[in-house]
Design an enzyme around this catalytic site. Structure first.
Site, short mmCIF file in Angstrom:
data_model
loop_
_atom_site.label_atom_id
_atom_site.label_comp_id
_atom_site.label_asym_id
_atom_site.label_seq_id
_atom_site.Cartn_x
_atom_site.Cartn_y
_atom_site.Cartn_z
N GLU A 94 -10.24 -9.34 -7.94
CA GLU A 94 -9.16 -8.38 -7.70
C GLU A 94 -8.00 -8.53 -8.68
O GLU A 94 -7.39 -7.53 -9.08
CB GLU A 94 -8.66 -8.53 -6.26
CG GLU A 94 -9.72 -8.10 -5.24
CD GLU A 94 -9.26 -8.29 -3.81
OE1 GLU A 94 -8.16 -8.85 -3.57
OE2 GLU A 94 -10.01 -7.87 -2.91
N ASN B 150 -2.10 0.26 6.75
CA ASN B 150 -1.60 -1.01 7.29
C ASN B 150 -0.74 -1.81 6.30
O ASN B 150 -0.69 -3.04 6.36
CB ASN B 150 -2.75 -1.83 7.86
CG ASN B 150 -3.79 -2.17 6.83
OD1 ASN B 150 -3.66 -1.83 5.67
ND2 ASN B 150 -4.83 -2.87 7.25
N HIS C 137 -2.28 -5.38 1.42
CA HIS C 137 -3.62 -5.94 1.16
C HIS C 137 -3.46 -7.38 0.70
O HIS C 137 -2.47 -7.72 0.05
CB HIS C 137 -4.32 -5.14 0.05
CG HIS C 137 -5.54 -5.82 -0.48
ND1 HIS C 137 -6.77 -5.70 0.13
CD2 HIS C 137 -5.73 -6.69 -1.52
CE1 HIS C 137 -7.66 -6.44 -0.52
NE2 HIS C 137 -7.05 -7.05 -1.53
N LYS D 279 0.83 -1.22 0.00
CA LYS D 279 0.00 0.00 0.00
C LYS D 279 0.86 1.27 0.00
O LYS D 279 2.07 1.21 0.28
CB LYS D 279 -0.93 -0.03 1.21
CG LYS D 279 -2.01 -1.12 1.12
CD LYS D 279 -2.97 -1.04 2.30
CE LYS D 279 -4.09 -2.05 2.20
NZ LYS D 279 -5.04 -1.93 3.33
N TYR E 265 -12.47 -1.12 -3.76
CA TYR E 265 -13.01 -1.38 -2.41
C TYR E 265 -14.53 -1.31 -2.36
O TYR E 265 -15.09 -1.06 -1.30
CB TYR E 265 -12.39 -0.40 -1.42
CG TYR E 265 -11.01 -0.79 -0.94
CD1 TYR E 265 -10.80 -1.98 -0.24
CD2 TYR E 265 -9.91 0.02 -1.17
CE1 TYR E 265 -9.55 -2.35 0.20
CE2 TYR E 265 -8.64 -0.34 -0.72
CZ TYR E 265 -8.47 -1.53 -0.03
OH TYR E 265 -7.23 -1.90 0.42
#
Ligand code: GDP
Length: 140
Positions: free
Chosen positions: A127, A113, A116, A10, A50
Site C-alpha cells: 500500500e 468509515n 483506512h 477517506k 482494494y
C-alpha cells in the site's frame, strides 16, 4: 519494533472537514507523519488499491465511495505502528467501534468509515508504494 503503515483519511472525512482533527489525533498518538498528499482517485486507482476485496459483495460500492472526492493518504511511522493505528481507528463498523476511536467519533457507516489502515506488514509493503514514491517519503 518501528514500523511504517499506510493510512488514508477517506473522502467522507475530508468532505466533512475533519481531516485536521484526525491529523491531530495521529500526532497526539505518537505517530510520525512521513508523507501526505491530497488526491482524488479514479475508479481504476481505487479498484487497484482494494484488489484484495475484489470478491466481496461491497467491492463496487467501496470503489465508488473512495472516488467521491479527495482523500488524504499518509505514511505513518512509530513503534508497532500497524496495530496501534488500527487500534486508534477502531472497528470497521463505527457502531461497534470503541469510545474514543476515530471511527466511533467521525464515521457515518461501515463503508464511509473515515479512515483506512494497513492490516499487516505485507499490506503496508503493497500500500505505501501504491501512493508514494521513495522521494515523497521523508525519513526522520
Ligand atoms: P478495515 O480493515 O477495517 O478497513 O476493513 P476491511 O478490510 O474489512 O474492509 C475495507 C473497507 O471496505 C472498510 O474500511 C469499509 O470502507 C468497507 N467495508 C467493509 N465491510 C463492508 C460492508 O459490509 N459493507 C460495505 N458497504 N462496505 C464495507
Amino acid at each position: 519494533m518501528t514500523q511504517r503503515t499506510l493510512a488514508i483519511i477517506k473522502p467522507d472525512a475530508v468532505a466533512k472537514g475533519v481531516a485536521g482533527q484526525i491529523l491531530g489525533r495521529i500526532e497526539q498518538g505518537g505517530f510520525t507523519i512521513l508523507a501526505a498528499k491530497l488526491i482524488h482517485m479514479s475508479r481504476e486507482q481505487a479498484a487497484g488499491f482494494y484488489i484484495v476485496h475484489k470478491a466481496r459483495p461491497f467491492y463496487a460500492s467501496l470503489c465508488a465511495f473512495m472516488t467521491e472526492g479527495p482523500c488524504l493518504p499518509l505514511v505513518l511511522e512509530g513503534d508497532e505502528a500497524i496495530q496501534r493505528w488500527r487500534d486508534l481507528m477502531g472497528a470497521t463498523d463505527p457502531a461497534k467501534a470503541a469510545p474514543g476511536t476515530i471511527r466511533r467519533d467521525f464515521a457515518a457507516s461501515i463503508e464511509a468509515n473515515a479512515v483506512h489502515g494497513s492490516d499487516s506488514p505485507e499490506s503496508a509493503a503493497f500500500e505505501i508504494p501504491y501512493f508514494f514514491a521513495a522521494l515523497e517519503i521523508c525519513p526522520r
